[in-house]
Each structure stands twice: as C-alpha cells, then as structure tokens.
Design an enzyme around this catalytic site. Structure first.
Site, mmCIF file in Angstrom:
data_model
loop_
_atom_site.group_PDB
_atom_site.id
_atom_site.type_symbol
_atom_site.label_atom_id
_atom_site.label_comp_id
_atom_site.label_asym_id
_atom_site.label_seq_id
_atom_site.Cartn_x
_atom_site.Cartn_y
_atom_site.Cartn_z
ATOM 1 N N HIS A 112 -18.976 4.158 -118.075
ATOM 2 C CA HIS A 112 -19.831 5.339 -117.917
ATOM 3 C C HIS A 112 -21.212 4.901 -117.445
ATOM 4 O O HIS A 112 -21.750 3.890 -117.881
ATOM 5 C CB HIS A 112 -19.877 6.184 -119.190
ATOM 6 C CG HIS A 112 -20.769 5.706 -120.286
ATOM 7 N ND1 HIS A 112 -22.108 6.036 -120.353
ATOM 8 C CD2 HIS A 112 -20.508 4.971 -121.391
ATOM 9 C CE1 HIS A 112 -22.634 5.515 -121.460
ATOM 10 N NE2 HIS A 112 -21.682 4.865 -122.106
ATOM 11 N N ASP A 156 -26.402 0.396 -122.939
ATOM 12 C CA ASP A 156 -25.467 1.518 -123.059
ATOM 13 C C ASP A 156 -25.753 2.554 -121.985
ATOM 14 O O ASP A 156 -26.564 3.464 -122.231
ATOM 15 C CB ASP A 156 -25.578 2.141 -124.449
ATOM 16 C CG ASP A 156 -24.567 3.238 -124.693
ATOM 17 O OD1 ASP A 156 -23.593 3.334 -123.918
ATOM 18 O OD2 ASP A 156 -24.751 4.003 -125.645
ATOM 19 N N GLU A 200 -20.637 10.875 -120.262
ATOM 20 C CA GLU A 200 -19.902 10.280 -121.384
ATOM 21 C C GLU A 200 -20.595 10.552 -122.697
ATOM 22 O O GLU A 200 -19.940 10.762 -123.734
ATOM 23 C CB GLU A 200 -19.756 8.766 -121.156
ATOM 24 C CG GLU A 200 -18.859 8.059 -122.166
ATOM 25 C CD GLU A 200 -19.606 7.553 -123.404
ATOM 26 O OE1 GLU A 200 -18.941 7.044 -124.328
ATOM 27 O OE2 GLU A 200 -20.854 7.654 -123.445
ATOM 28 N N GLU A 201 -21.933 10.542 -122.672
ATOM 29 C CA GLU A 201 -22.694 10.696 -123.907
ATOM 30 C C GLU A 201 -22.543 12.097 -124.527
ATOM 31 O O GLU A 201 -22.959 12.318 -125.659
ATOM 32 C CB GLU A 201 -24.168 10.380 -123.654
ATOM 33 C CG GLU A 201 -24.444 8.951 -123.193
ATOM 34 C CD GLU A 201 -24.167 7.905 -124.270
ATOM 35 O OE1 GLU A 201 -23.750 8.281 -125.384
ATOM 36 O OE2 GLU A 201 -24.366 6.709 -123.982
ATOM 37 N N ASP A 222 -17.833 -0.651 -121.958
ATOM 38 C CA ASP A 222 -18.933 0.149 -122.489
ATOM 39 C C ASP A 222 -19.729 -0.722 -123.449
ATOM 40 O O ASP A 222 -19.276 -1.016 -124.553
ATOM 41 C CB ASP A 222 -18.371 1.380 -123.207
ATOM 42 C CG ASP A 222 -19.444 2.389 -123.567
ATOM 43 O OD1 ASP A 222 -20.630 2.063 -123.436
ATOM 44 O OD2 ASP A 222 -19.084 3.503 -123.985
ATOM 45 N N HIS A 226 -29.035 3.858 -128.248
ATOM 46 C CA HIS A 226 -29.459 5.246 -128.037
ATOM 47 C C HIS A 226 -30.956 5.440 -128.295
ATOM 48 O O HIS A 226 -31.379 6.504 -128.751
ATOM 49 C CB HIS A 226 -28.641 6.206 -128.910
ATOM 50 C CG HIS A 226 -27.275 6.462 -128.373
ATOM 51 N ND1 HIS A 226 -26.429 7.409 -128.905
ATOM 52 C CD2 HIS A 226 -26.589 5.890 -127.339
ATOM 53 C CE1 HIS A 226 -25.293 7.422 -128.221
ATOM 54 N NE2 HIS A 226 -25.367 6.499 -127.264
#
Length: 438
Positions: free
Chosen positions: A124, A136, A170-171, A199, A286
């Site tokens: 992603h 990420d 994707e998130e 990922d 994140h």
C-alpha cells in the site's frame, strides 16, 4: 498498515501462528519451491532509500502526508508510475471512490511469462494523515518498486507472468486492494498463483517476520533468511490488517514480510535480532515522526533482497507441484495452569512406509513462561518424543521447528502434540502443530 481491523487477543505480545492458508483443522499441502534458473540480484539499498527520500519530499510539499484523498497520495502514485513506465512496464491506474474522494491503485505488468500463472507483489502506498508514512508504508512500496526495476534491469524472462500493485486507502481498511480483487473476474483470480505483500519492512527496532499463509511462499522467504543467517518468526501482529487479506479471502495463495509495528520487542527477540527490548518495533507507527529518520537500513536492505529472491524463485522453474506434504492443525487448545496435559493432533495419510529420519515438527505455543512447559510428540503407536522439557525460563512462546528421527514408525495415522504446564501463575495455549514430510 491499517489499524482498524481487530487484532486477536493473545497471552503474549510476540505470539506467532503456524497457519496453513488460513484454514483450521488438518490439511495437506505441497511445500518448498523449485530453485530459480537465474539467481536473484542484490537490491541496492541506496536505491530504495532514494525512493523513500522522494516520497518524503512529496509528503513535505503536500501538507506533511500522503494520505488517501490528499494531493500527496496522487503525487506518490504518479511518481511510482513514471518510474515503471520508463522501465518498460505496462501500467494502469485503477480508480475507486471512498469517503467522498477518488482513490487510485497502480497495476504494473512485466511483459512475458505464462499469463495463466501470475505471481503478484504489492504494497500500500498511502500514509495516515498524521505523517509522511515512510516506514508505513513507504518502505514496502519503495522496496517493491526497486524489485520491479531490478526485473527491468535484468530483462528477466520468467516462466510465470509478473505483476506488481500499489494500493490506495489501505489505512481505511484495505479499500484499494479489496476493490481490485472484487473487480477481478473469477477466471482472472484463478490465474494469480501467489500474492506477496510488503507492509513495513524497514522498522527502526526491527524484527524479521514471515507470513505463514501459503507454505511454498513462506518457505521461500525462510530459505532466503536462513541463507544469510537471520532467524525469523511467524508474523501475527499484522495478520488480516494489510492488503494480503482480500486476496486470501478469495482463495489466492498469499505470503509476505513484515518488520513490526506497535507491538513491543521482547527480550528474547532483542537477543535474537538486536535492537532494544521493551520498546515498539516502530515507535513512530502512524505518527508524524514516521520520516526517513524512522528507517533501519539493515532491515530495509535484507527485506528488499528477500523480496527479489522470492520474485525470482517463485516465477521460475517447473509448474509441477513440488514433492512433500504438510499436515497441520491450527485449532487453539488451552493449556491449564499447573494442570493436566492437553493434546492436539493431525492425521497423516497418503505416505508410503515409515516416517522420515528428519521429520519436521512445527510447534507454535503461546505461553508467558515456557520454563513451565513439557512438550512431546506422540507417534500413532504411542511412542513419545520429547521436544521441550521446562527449558527457556521466563521467555515467551515456543515457535520452533524440531527435527525428529521417526524412521522406525509407520507414517500414516494420528500424530499428537502434547503439552503440559508444570508450575503455577503463567498460562497459554497451543496455537499450531505441523508435520512436514520431505
């Protein structure tokens, strides 16, 4: 990596599962792959890091992120597409709608190979809104991109067709990859013989985790890491939380690599891999600090090379299923604290004669103090082979493949894994039991 999918509650943070294709119960399947005719290249980590620097620059110029529906994401997809177009790939942008915004998937096909046998690799490309998303999932996206560019540099002519994908949104729950899979005709789904997902492969306090979904793909990655002397564990932290899930849910074989997110590295893992125990694999997961400073170069290098190794090996060689059978049970069995022994079993069929002298016994037990445990393999005739006898002290979990000389025993029949907790206070359960016959 998407955090919105619920994670399985475990007794230990580093729990690893030995699942086969996501099925519970007893199954049989072919295992390791044939060797590729052409050796995979070493992927220059400097090239991968340059892609990450470019993604960072895109985020910086677009409000600090590369999230779905934001200008930074579209700039990221255009960046990757331009690289692939210049390298000779056939590329296509797939659009979808989510949350009132247009999303984009990028699909890139390398010319040649059997179109009825597709090996697909994907990552992603979107970040969360909080930051640039360099680990990420800039790391997986950049490593996948560089592997694709290596295919072009080598002018690889694989037996199977190679396809690459970069997924949007994707998130928000694997939206882009779900859209791609849902809109594939059934006949085209059947042509995909393996989907490899990457990922987060550059975590700053890294682990080396391998998905355990398809045994052939899993073994291919394990072979690479064994060849460079790096131990691996089965990946569970992100199970079902990334873009392999939509493929797996329609029966496509999947596998992949992961270097860890917000789970905490244990002392045993730090001893095995280095880094710092008691801290997350990625403390910037994140967060706004997920920048180019949030990358471990060694992990990024090793995982990038492993990606190329898998692409080269899985796309080459005979299409005949390899020899060997795996029998596995992934049903959970609770182990009573300081209580009676419990068992789980597999039924072996279709094996001529006796078991081998090198019977591989895969054990996955989640437990918070393995020094409490006695673990045995029991042959169909009742013969007991001790695998673990209260060793390991306070370490978490037994995730290990033992080799047993069972050549005096008939192979077919019911084989059992038995576990008993012999002390108080700590608990756990059997998560997986697997026998591999060469």
């Amino acid at each position: 990596m998407n955090s919105s999918v619920p994670r399985r509650v475990t007794t230990a943070a580093a729990l690893a599962a030995l699942a086969l294709g996501g099925l519970t119960g007893t199954t049989a399947s072919a295992s390791p792959t044939a060797t590729a005719a052409v050796a995979a290249p070493d992927i220059p980590v400097a090239n991968v890091k340059q892609h990450l620097a470019d993604l960072q620059a895109i985020a910086t110029a677009n409000g600090g992120n590369r999230a779905h529906g934001r200008t930074g994401y579209k700039a990221s997809i255009d960046f990757v597409k331009a690289k692939l177009d210049a390298a000779g790939f056939t590329t296509a942008l797939q659009t979808f709608s989510y949350g009132g915004s247009t999303g984009y998937n990028l699909i890139a096909d390398w010319p040649g190979g059997d179109p009825n046998q597709v090996i697909m690799s994907g990552s992603h490309l979107d970040s969360v809104t909080a930051g640039p998303g360099i680990n990420d999932n800039g790391s997986g996206s950049a490593a996948t991109l560089e592997a694709a560019l290596a295919v072009s540099r080598a002018q690889l002519q694989p037996a199977k067709h190679l396809r690459f994908g970069w997924w949007g949104a994707e998130e928000y729950g694997m939206v882009g990859s779900k859209y791609y899979v849902t809109n594939l005709p059934t006949a085209d789904r059947a042509k995909i013989k393996g989907y490899l997902n990457f990922d987060m492969v550059g975590s700053p306090n890294p682990g080396y985790f391998v998905y355990d979904d398809d045994p052939t793909i899993e073994q291919t990655f394990k072979n690479y890491f064994a060849g460079i002397g790096v131990p691996t564990e089965i990946e569970t932290e992100g199970d079902g939380r990334s873009d392999h899930a939509p493929f797996k849910n329609v029966g496509i074989p999947v596998g992949g690599l992961f270097s860890g997110a917000d789970y905490i590295k244990t002392a045993a893992q730090a001893q095995k891999w280095g880094g710092t125990s008691g801290l997350a694999f990625d403390r910037c997961y994140h967060a706004s600090c997920d920048t180019t400073a949030n990358i471990n170069d060694t992990a990024l290098d090793r995982n990038s090379d492993a990606i190329a190794y898998a692409i080269w090996n899985l796309s080459a060689g005979s299409t005949t299923p390899p020899t060997g059978k795996v029998f596995e049970n992934t049903a959970d069995v609770a182990i009573p604290d300081n209580g009676a022994a419990v068992t789980t079993s597999v039924t072996v069929t279709g094996i001529t004669g006796n078991a081998p002298a090198n019977l591989a016994v895969g054990v996955d037990i989640a437990h918070t103090w393995i020094g409490d445990l006695i673990v045995d393999l029991i042959a169909p005739d009742g013969t007991v082979y001790n695998l673990h006898n209260r060793a390991g002290g306070s370490a978490d979990n037994i995730v290990q493949t033992f080799t047993v000389n069972a050549s005096a025993k008939v192979a077919n029949g019911v084989w059992q894994l038995r576990a008993q907790d012999k002390a108080s206070s700590d608990t756990g359960y059997i998560s997986g039991f697997k026998l591999t016959f060469p």
